[in-house]
Each structure stands twice: as structure tokens, then as C-alpha cells.
Design a protein around this motif. Structure first.
Motif, PDB file in Angstrom:
ATOM      1  N   LYS A 285      42.646  50.507  52.717  1.00 25.01           N
ATOM      2  CA  LYS A 285      43.796  49.957  51.591  1.00 25.01           C
ATOM      3  C   LYS A 285      44.836  51.847  51.109  1.00 25.01           C
ATOM      4  O   LYS A 285      42.952  52.897  51.553  1.00 25.01           O
TER       5      LYS A 285
ATOM      6  N   ASP B 129      45.040  51.286  45.449  1.00 24.28           N
ATOM      7  CA  ASP B 129      44.387  49.387  44.895  1.00 24.28           C
ATOM      8  C   ASP B 129      43.496  49.552  44.280  1.00 24.28           C
ATOM      9  O   ASP B 129      42.697  50.178  44.431  1.00 24.28           O
TER      10      ASP B 129
ATOM     11  N   LEU C 158      40.540  47.021  43.684  1.00 26.05           N
ATOM     12  CA  LEU C 158      39.789  46.054  44.261  1.00 26.05           C
ATOM     13  C   LEU C 158      38.410  45.456  43.830  1.00 26.05           C
ATOM     14  O   LEU C 158      38.407  46.337  42.587  1.00 26.05           O
TER      15      LEU C 158
ATOM     16  N   ALA D 244      34.735  36.835  45.429  1.00 26.42           N
ATOM     17  CA  ALA D 244      35.039  38.242  44.167  1.00 26.42           C
ATOM     18  C   ALA D 244      34.013  38.414  43.545  1.00 26.42           C
ATOM     19  O   ALA D 244      33.768  37.665  42.827  1.00 26.42           O
TER      20      ALA D 244
ATOM     21  N   ARG E  34      46.024  39.787  38.061  1.00 24.34           N
ATOM     22  CA  ARG E  34      46.079  41.044  39.117  1.00 24.34           C
ATOM     23  C   ARG E  34      44.687  39.302  40.302  1.00 24.34           C
ATOM     24  O   ARG E  34      45.300  38.981  41.924  1.00 24.34           O
ATOM     25  N   TYR E  35      43.489  39.240  40.066  1.00 23.88           N
ATOM     26  CA  TYR E  35      43.057  37.288  40.137  1.00 23.88           C
ATOM     27  C   TYR E  35      43.892  36.345  40.729  1.00 23.88           C
ATOM     28  O   TYR E  35      43.751  35.651  41.178  1.00 23.88           O
TER      29      TYR E  35
ATOM     30  N   TYR F 286      46.832  36.010  41.275  1.00 28.61           N
ATOM     31  CA  TYR F 286      47.470  36.368  42.076  1.00 28.61           C
ATOM     32  C   TYR F 286      46.534  36.190  43.750  1.00 28.61           C
ATOM     33  O   TYR F 286      47.092  35.651  44.344  1.00 28.61           O
ATOM     34  N   ASP F 287      45.877  37.194  43.785  1.00 29.82           N
ATOM     35  CA  ASP F 287      44.577  36.989  44.657  1.00 29.82           C
ATOM     36  C   ASP F 287      44.000  35.786  45.145  1.00 29.82           C
ATOM     37  O   ASP F 287      44.172  34.840  46.621  1.00 29.82           O
TER      38      ASP F 287
ATOM     39  N   GLU G  43      47.261  33.652  46.345  1.00 28.95           N
ATOM     40  CA  GLU G  43      47.347  33.387  48.124  1.00 28.95           C
ATOM     41  C   GLU G  43      46.043  33.977  48.900  1.00 28.95           C
ATOM     42  O   GLU G  43      46.006  33.876  50.110  1.00 28.95           O
TER      43      GLU G  43
ATOM     44  N   CYS H 128      43.198  35.281  48.523  1.00 37.58           N
ATOM     45  CA  CYS H 128      41.843  35.582  49.174  1.00 37.58           C
ATOM     46  C   CYS H 128      40.783  35.624  48.860  1.00 37.58           C
ATOM     47  O   CYS H 128      39.602  36.029  49.422  1.00 37.58           O
ATOM     48  N   TYR H 129      40.420  34.592  47.699  1.00 37.33           N
ATOM     49  CA  TYR H 129      39.177  34.557  47.407  1.00 37.33           C
ATOM     50  C   TYR H 129      39.886  33.234  46.601  1.00 37.33           C
ATOM     51  O   TYR H 129      39.966  32.537  46.417  1.00 37.33           O
TER      52      TYR H 129
END
Length: 262
Positions: free
Chosen positions: A137, A141, A143, A157, A176-177, A179-180, A183, A185-186
Motif C-alpha cells: 500500500k 494510506d 488502514l 475491520a 472512509r469505512y 466507502y469500504d 465496496e 472490503c469488510y
């Protein structure tokens, strides 16, 4: 085990790998944390034998940290080699004394304590720390502090909170979360605060920022709650088991609505 009660070579290697992998995940460990892992996770009554023998075999090393008056254990070259075929990121492992510094030590301890408590209560397939997530990464970033992958595929997460965050910082975290999670991601974010007062303040801030997302995707807890298998989710205190049943039910419903399967 052999008939005489002696460890087979395979069992001995399995134990050494488990010990080294625990250190690998968090980069380092205190002796107390190693003892707890060996005794409570590996179910070995006398952890000192395994730890001392691992040192004798050159798998792990330690040094005395005068700031905290404790010994810090980390992987030696032979310990890294032992994990070579099992850990794809082992080549990125390294340890520096700065990792056990004043600014990071409490945060590290909270993560390790959470790991030891959650291992007993959830079917965790993999626990990935931030340093491993960061491989490949960009430097800037932001994370999560960790990623928990459960045996049924759920990804959670992890955020460990040991210091105060302003309202504006939490707004950015929620954004941010959001969006994640959109998507995939979690599935959710597990926030572990160092103590109850901090936890209550975090819950209040996130509820004010985005009540809907907070109810749907944020799980709140602290070490005292984890010891009793509890957390705060969807506006009430629940058991971890109940919370993850609800998460799975919501996920199943969402995928059913979109014509997908689990």
C-alpha cells in the motif's frame, strides 16, 4: 503424542510454528503475552518449556526494555524460516526496538489482549495486523489496525482505541469505512476502546455522525466486556455470538435481495 507421552516431531514443530506465528502477527510479544497464548490458546499447562526451548533452538530472541522493565520477544532468522512456507508475507517481517516504543506499546497490548480474548469466542480463520495489511500500500494510506477473517468468510475491520480522537477525525473515519463497507472490503468494524469511559464517548460521537451506519456496521467493546463475551451493537449490549448472528442474517438478506448466495 507417542504412547509414552512424548511429543512427536510433528507435534513439536506444530507448537513451534504456532508460537512463532503469534509473534509474527504482532511483530513482538511480552513474556506475559506469550505465556497467556501458550497456556490459553495452545492449552499447554507449563508454557515456560515451549518458550525456553524455542529460544534454545534459535527461533526467537529477546531483549530487556528498560522503559517498561520487561523482556520483548521477537522472531529470529530461524523462526522466520520456520514460517517460510506458511506465511506469504514472512519476507516482510522485521523487528526494530522502536516498535515497542512509548507511543505504540499500549496500542500493541490492547490488540494482543483482544486477540487472546476473541480467539476463545469467535471462529477466527485469520488475524491480519496493520503492518501486514500495509504491504504493497501507499505510505499515507489509512488502514485498519487489523482484519479478522472468520471461518464462514465474514471480514471484520478492527480499530483499537487508546487515545482521544476529535469529532472531525471520527467523521473522516466513518466516511472512509462507509466507502469500504459499500465496496465489500469488510462487513463491519469492531472498535475496541481501552476503557469504558472512552468507549461511551466513541459511541456517542459515531451515533451523531451517522446513526444508520453506526447501527448497521459498527460493533463496540472494551477488554472488560470481551472477558464476558459482550459488545454494544444496534443500540444495546449483546453477546458477541448474538451480534455475529445478526450480521450474518443481515448479509444473507442483502444478498438474497440482490439474487446472490452466501
Amino acid at each position: 503424542m507417542t504412547q509414552k507421552g512424548r511429543l512427536t516431531k510433528e507435534e513439536q514443530e506444530r507448537r513451534f510454528k504456532a508460537l512463532c506465528r503469534f509473534i509474527f502477527i504482532f511483530r513482538y510479544s511480552t513474556r506475559k503475552q506469550l505465556d497467556s497464548f501458550v497456556e490459553n490458546i495452545l492449552n499447554i499447562k507449563h508454557p515456560q518449556w515451549l518458550i525456553q526451548y524455542a529460544q534454545k533452538q534459535g527461533l526467537i530472541k529477546n531483549y530487556y526494555e528498560p522503559l517498561f522493565r520487561i523482556k520483548i520477544y521477537y522472531l529470529a532468522r530461524k523462526g522466520r524460516d520456520l514460517l517460510y512456507h506458511n506465511e506469504p508475507l514472512i519476507e516482510y517481517y522485521h523487528f526494530e526496538k522502536a516498535y515497542a516504543g512509548l507511543n505504540t506499546f499500549e496500542h500493541h497490548n490492547l490488540l494482543v489482549e483482544s486477540f487472546l480474548l476473541l480467539q476463545k469466542q469467535l471462529e477466527i480463520k485469520e488475524w491480519v495486523s496493520e503492518w501486514a495489511i500495509r504491504v504493497g500500500k501507499k505510505k499515507g494510506d489509512k488502514l485498519p489496525d487489523g482484519l479478522i477473517k472468520l471461518s464462514d468468510g465474514l471480514k471484520i475491520a478492527l480499530e483499537a482505541e487508546t487515545s482521544y480522537k476529535t469529532f472531525s477525525i471520527w467523521k473522516w473515519v466513518v466516511k472512509r469505512y462507509r466507502y469500504d463497507i459499500q465496496e465489500n472490503c469488510y462487513r463491519a468494524v469492531l472498535i475496541i476502546a481501552v476503557h469504558k469511559n472512552s468507549l461511551e464517548g466513541i459511541i456517542l460521537k459515531l451515533s451523531q455522525i451517522n446513526q444508520e451506519l453506526c447501527n448497521k456496521a459498527f460493533i463496540f467493546t472494551d477488554p472488560a466486556m470481551l472477558k464476558t463475551g459482550e459488545c454494544f451493537y444496534q443500540n444495546k449490549v449483546r453477546t458477541l455470538q448474538e451480534t455475529f448472528v445478526l450480521l450474518r442474517q443481515d448479509l444473507k438478506k442483502e444478498r438474497s435481495d440482490h439474487g446472490q448466495t452466501l
